[in-house]
Design an enzyme around this catalytic site. Structure first.
Site: not given
Length: 316
Positions: A235, A264, A283
């Site tokens: 994370r 993000e 991601h």
């Protein structure tokens, strides 16, 4: 039964929901229109999201019919799990469905750091033939440090052992009898400092909590070897990004591979993007075709169980 899907899902998940008798509304961009999402949610018994939909108190209260929340992944930091529990709404997640994909990403990063073939190829295409520059290094007898020793770390360790790496780990919640230690032989360190000092590669496998936020900051990065790399597939926020940018720019560590970030997408002006010795991906560590089929199908199947009053092993 009606299910609302607000983000990308593979067709296998939709078909599984329909096979169970669900009426499915799928809009992979619905998460971008918060007002509309709040308007339509009251019609549905289940909502299925990824990591962009913020399932907070407001959203949960906007769904009086909600009996299940599905998460197409494993991280739950975008979901108010406490509120869901108070409302008696199970949160279904894709338990272990993408673990192999993440483990393979970590090994890809390690191999890329050791033998950057893409850079050698680019050099050759530009007229170079620099054998010394692209000599690289072996993984054999290098030390991989795993911070967090859950299921994904276990799979990383098994694969890294095939290269003859030494695997060490730090996790205050693991004992010598847990499978990642007893079955895989990971050497558990008593302190994070020990792991940082010894590792050639460090891979993070912990959730984002108040105790893990900025777990790696300036003091911790200073303890790493100048030749070491850090890999984060867990994370954003676990690494202090400003401190990491400074360490990379000052060549205090060799490099970093980040698949997750505090914000993000990453802003164009972020100092990390000025560092040549970093690889940033959007991601995608857990995103392979295979893992997404598993994730979509598993969450759909378990949502069906929950709404039928059956027991699920994939809920919190």
């Amino acid at each position: 039964m009606k299910a609302l899907i607000t983000e990308l899902i593979w067709s296998e998940g939709i078909e599984e929901l329909k096979d169970q008798g669900f009426e499915v509304h799928y809009d992979e961009n619905l998460w971008t229109d918060r007002e509309r999402l709040l308007q339509v949610l009251p019609e549905y018994d289940a909502v299925i999201v990824r990591n962009q939909t913020i399932v907070d108190e407001e959203l949960i209260k906007a769904g009086p019919r909600l009996r299940a929340i599905g998460r197409l992944g494993v991280g739950l930091d975008n979901i108010n799990v406490k509120m869901a529990k108070e409302k008696g709404i199970p949160v279904v997640f894709a338990r272990h469905a993408n673990a192999t994909s993440v483990a393979e990403y970590v090994l890809t990063a390690i191999l890329s750091a050791s033998r950057p073939l893409h850079l050698a190829d680019a050099d050759v295409r530009n007229g170079g033939w620099n054998r010394k520059k692209y000599t690289g290094g072996e993984l054999y007898q290098k030390t991989l440090g795993l911070i967090g020793l859950g299921e994904i770390a276990h799979r990383v360790a098994k694969r890294a052992q095939a290269f003859g790496m030494t695997i060490i780990g730090y996790d205050p919640f693991i004992t010598e009898y847990d499978h990642v230690v007893a079955e895989t032989g990971v050497q558990v360190k008593e302190t994070l400092e020990e792991l940082l000092l010894e590792s050639d590669f460090i891979s993070l496998h912990v959730p984002l909590t108040p105790s893990t936020e900025h777990l790696l900051s300036t003091p911790e990065l200073n303890r790493m070897k100048p030749s070491s790399y850090v890999i984060n597939t867990s994370r954003g926020g676990i690494i202090d990004e400003q401190a990491l940018a400074a360490a990379l720019q000052n060549q205090e560590i060799a490099g970093a591979y980040l698949d997750v970030l505090e914000q993000e997408p990453i802003p164009d002006s972020h100092p990390l993007l000025l560092c040549e010795n970093i690889t940033v991906t959007p991601h995608v560590a857990g995103l392979t075709e295979e893992s997404q089929v598993r994730t979509s199908f598993l969450v759909a199947k378990e949502i069906g169980k929950v709404l039928k009053g059956e027991r699920s092993l994939c809920t919190v």
